[in-house]
Write a protein that holds these residues in place. Structure first.
Motif, mmCIF file in Angstrom:
data_model
loop_
_atom_site.group_PDB
_atom_site.id
_atom_site.type_symbol
_atom_site.label_atom_id
_atom_site.label_comp_id
_atom_site.label_asym_id
_atom_site.label_seq_id
_atom_site.Cartn_x
_atom_site.Cartn_y
_atom_site.Cartn_z
ATOM 1 N N GLY A 93 -9.629 4.957 -9.831
ATOM 2 C CA GLY A 93 -8.177 4.822 -9.904
ATOM 3 C C GLY A 93 -7.605 4.218 -8.622
ATOM 4 N N HIS A 94 -8.133 4.672 -7.487
ATOM 5 C CA HIS A 94 -7.648 4.158 -6.205
ATOM 6 C C HIS A 94 -8.055 2.703 -5.987
ATOM 7 N N ARG A 95 -9.241 2.356 -6.451
ATOM 8 C CA ARG A 95 -9.668 0.950 -6.356
ATOM 9 C C ARG A 95 -8.724 0.060 -7.150
ATOM 10 N N ARG A 96 -8.337 0.539 -8.316
ATOM 11 C CA ARG A 96 -7.415 -0.232 -9.150
ATOM 12 C C ARG A 96 -6.078 -0.408 -8.452
ATOM 13 N N ARG A 97 -5.628 0.668 -7.790
ATOM 14 C CA ARG A 97 -4.353 0.587 -7.068
ATOM 15 C C ARG A 97 -4.439 -0.479 -5.984
ATOM 16 N N LEU B 261 0.826 -1.216 0.000
ATOM 17 C CA LEU B 261 0.000 0.000 0.000
ATOM 18 C C LEU B 261 0.856 1.259 0.000
ATOM 19 N N GLU B 262 1.964 1.212 0.726
ATOM 20 C CA GLU B 262 2.850 2.389 0.758
ATOM 21 C C GLU B 262 3.445 2.665 -0.614
ATOM 22 N N ARG B 263 3.810 1.598 -1.310
ATOM 23 C CA ARG B 263 4.384 1.772 -2.660
ATOM 24 C C ARG B 263 3.401 2.466 -3.605
ATOM 25 N N LEU B 264 2.110 2.263 -3.327
ATOM 26 C CA LEU B 264 1.090 2.862 -4.191
ATOM 27 C C LEU B 264 0.439 4.086 -3.543
ATOM 28 N N ALA B 265 1.046 4.560 -2.479
ATOM 29 C CA ALA B 265 0.549 5.735 -1.745
ATOM 30 C C ALA B 265 -0.899 5.566 -1.301
ATOM 31 N N VAL C 4 -9.363 0.377 -17.958
ATOM 32 C CA VAL C 4 -10.625 0.735 -18.614
ATOM 33 C C VAL C 4 -11.457 1.631 -17.693
ATOM 34 N N GLY C 5 -11.922 2.730 -18.210
ATOM 35 C CA GLY C 5 -12.803 3.615 -17.440
ATOM 36 C C GLY C 5 -12.085 4.583 -16.516
ATOM 37 N N LEU C 6 -10.755 4.573 -16.532
ATOM 38 C CA LEU C 6 -10.024 5.483 -15.632
ATOM 39 C C LEU C 6 -9.664 6.780 -16.354
ATOM 40 N N ASP C 7 -9.481 7.846 -15.565
ATOM 41 C CA ASP C 7 -9.069 9.105 -16.193
ATOM 42 C C ASP C 7 -7.584 9.008 -16.591
ATOM 43 N N VAL C 8 -7.135 9.952 -17.382
ATOM 44 C CA VAL C 8 -5.789 9.860 -17.962
ATOM 45 C C VAL C 8 -4.679 9.806 -16.894
ATOM 46 N N PRO C 9 -4.677 10.706 -15.886
ATOM 47 C CA PRO C 9 -3.584 10.623 -14.897
ATOM 48 C C PRO C 9 -3.550 9.278 -14.166
ATOM 49 N N SER C 10 -4.728 8.753 -13.780
ATOM 50 C CA SER C 10 -4.760 7.457 -13.085
ATOM 51 C C SER C 10 -4.211 6.366 -14.000
ATOM 52 N N ARG C 11 -4.622 6.441 -15.256
ATOM 53 C CA ARG C 11 -4.208 5.438 -16.232
ATOM 54 C C ARG C 11 -2.681 5.453 -16.398
ATOM 55 N N LEU C 12 -2.150 6.643 -16.572
ATOM 56 C CA LEU C 12 -0.702 6.760 -16.791
ATOM 57 C C LEU C 12 0.093 6.297 -15.576
ATOM 58 N N SER C 13 -0.411 6.638 -14.394
ATOM 59 C CA SER C 13 0.355 6.255 -13.196
ATOM 60 C C SER C 13 0.346 4.737 -13.019
ATOM 61 N N ILE C 14 -0.761 4.093 -13.361
ATOM 62 C CA ILE C 14 -0.810 2.624 -13.243
ATOM 63 C C ILE C 14 0.089 1.970 -14.296
#
Lengths: 267, 246
Positions: free
Chosen positions: B141-145, B122-126, B166-176
């Motif tokens: 995005g957080h659920r995906r993390r 969890l820490e690695r993914l903030a 799928v269905g995530l906004d661009v920043p969430s998508r890029l960070s994943i």
């Protein structure tokens, strides 16, 4: 080490199911309201219409409410068994069943754990129901409340296994409504939950035979006798055999090599 | 037994009744390699994932995870696998921590080890500060993390992701996308990522193009571009799938 893995996984599955049940207040209340309505309304209304002879395990004349109580306990477990499988159809559609199925344990063990978890929830409901019934003057001997526990475990497992079996055949949630109509209601009404067998024989021999061989009747009789500190061996064997048959069929149904899984669009 | 490949798929075919979903699929993924599985809808990606995760039975062909045959040594093979499914598989009414604890229990971890691993991932993914929140309160995005953290708790060697953005906004998508690519390198994890989004592919990635149940291309991005004689992955994909949308 391997045994510890099994133990932790089983406990994890049971804990999750119990926690979900306790925190879902609506589910908890509705699970109790159904049998209580039957007890307070239906049984009270029927009391005058139905005369009951003295039949084992009862040693005296009893009120209809007393007769119907083990049947309502069975009803709680029947609905719970079906609801657990409903949640499995839902889980499968939503995908969380996949998380369970891809964990490194045999599938039969995961299904058995899931079944035990569902049975645990039903036992919790039954004891709360019995506590309310106690205040309504439906009181079994105190030992009965202990003896009924193993009976509830077996009947809960049997009815849960039936639900599990059905869920292995059902592809979508919508089909489950049909199962409610074609399984729950016939099973409940064609049983000794609401009226004794001898009473049924008076009106229809066919109904009598159907009720006699209905596994739900045997589960109800097992509970009825246990609640009065008696062991009904016939009901025990019948319920146990039904559990083994349903469970085996459910495991086959969920086996990717043999069952229905490959036939389905979803897992 | 192939000891070097983290994931080996050999001569794999699968049919739904008479309809062929996969036909003679062959590929392998090495540790530390990020492989993108690209294909249009109905190409057979989900079927392939269901076979690798043993939700479906492998009748024709073979799948091995770290040398363990998925059919013969199912549990040993599954222990090596972390999965993020396309649909969210978290329990919405439980907290992040409860969801993750459930997963560690299924993998037989003790409480101490589980606590430690949950904190690390969890820490690695903030997301450690959000551990007490119900999943329902988290955004997509957080659920995906959380799901990625969960898939890594038991330290798998192979990570499968079925269109996780799928269905995530661009920043969430890029960070994943970035996180998973880093994981592959840092943790020597073999990643198989099903996607239909071409911008999720990095130049160093391996690429498998699946269409109508068949592997149309398998190699590094450069190799695929060379074989198809195209300047971009989009063009290559177009050529390989004869104009179908990714």
């Amino acid at each position: 080490m391997r045994l510890l893995h099994y133990w932790r996984a089983m406990w994890g599955i049971i804990w999750r199911e119990l926690w979900r049940f306790v925190t879902q207040r609506e589910r908890f209340i509705s699970a109790l309201v159904r049998p209580l309505v039957w007890l307070f309304v239906f049984a009270a209304g029927f009391r005058a219409a139905l005369g009951l002879a003295i039949t084992p395990p009862y040693e005296t004349y009893i009120l209809y409410e007393v007769y119907i109580t083990p049947g309502l306990i069975g009803m709680i477990q029947l609905f719970n068994g079906m609801q657990s499988s409903l949640s499995m159809v839902y889980d499968r559609e939503m995908g969380s069943m996949r998380i369970l199925m891809v964990c490194p344990l045999p599938r039969w063990f995961l299904l058995l754990s899931k079944l035990l978890a569902g049975t645990g929830v039903s036992i919790l409901q039954v004891y709360v129901f019995l506590a309310i019934a106690w205040f309504y003057d439906i009181q079994a001997p105190w030992q009965g409340y202990l003896w009924v526990l193993p009976a509830l475990l077996l009947s809960g497992l049997m009815l849960g296994a039936l639900g599990l079996l059905l869920s292995s055949f059902i592809k979508q949630l919508e089909n489950f409504a049909g199962v409610m109509n074609f399984v729950i209601f016939p099973m409940f009404f064609m049983s000794t939950a609401l009226y004794p067998l001898w009473k049924m024989k008076e009106s229809s021999t066919l109904l009598y035979h159907l009720a006699h061989y209905n596994p739900f009747s045997q589960a109800v009789e097992l509970i009825r006798f246990a609640l009065y500190g008696q062991f009904n061996s016939q009901a025990f064997i019948y319920t146990f055999v039904a559990f083994i048959v349903f469970m085996t069929a459910a495991i086959i149904g969920y086996n990717p090599s043999k069952g229905m899984m490959t036939r389905k669009g979803g897992a | 037994m192939n000891s070097s490949a983290a994931l080996l798929v050999e001569d794999l075919s699968f049919s739904y009744g008479g309809k062929k979903a996969l036909s003679q699929v062959n590929f392998k993924i090495q540790p530390g390699e990020c492989t993108i599985l690209l294909g249009p809808n109905g190409a057979g990606k989900s079927t392939l994932f269901s076979l690798i995760t043993r939700l479906y039975d492998t009748r024709d062909g073979r799948i091995e995870l770290c040398g363990f045959d998925i059919k013969q040594q199912t549990q040993l093979a599954l222990a090596k696998l972390g999965v993020v499914f396309q649909q969210t598989t978290l329990d919405m009414d439980l907290t992040v921590l409860q969801n993750l604890r459930y997963h560690t229990a299924l993998h037989g971890m003790g409480r101490k080890q589980a606590t430690q691993r949950i904190q690390q991932e969890l820490e690695r993914l903030a997301m450690y500060d959000r551990r007490a929140e119900k999943v329902r309160q988290l955004n997509g995005g957080h659920r995906r993390r959380v799901e990625i953290a969960r898939a890594l708790l038991h330290k798998p060697s192979v990570l499968l992701l079925d269109e996780p953005t799928v269905g995530l906004d661009v920043p969430s998508r890029l960070s994943i996308v970035d996180y998973v690519h880093r994981l592959a390198v840092e943790e020597k994890l073999a990643v198989l990522w099903a996607s239909h989004l071409i911008d999720e592919i990095y130049p160093d990635d391996h690429l498998i193009v699946l269409d109508k149940g068949q592997v149309k291309a398998n190699g590094t991005v450069d190799e695929v571009l060379k074989v198809t004689e195209t300047p971009t992955i989009k063009d290559a994909f177009y050529v390989l799938t004869q104009g179908e949308q990714a």
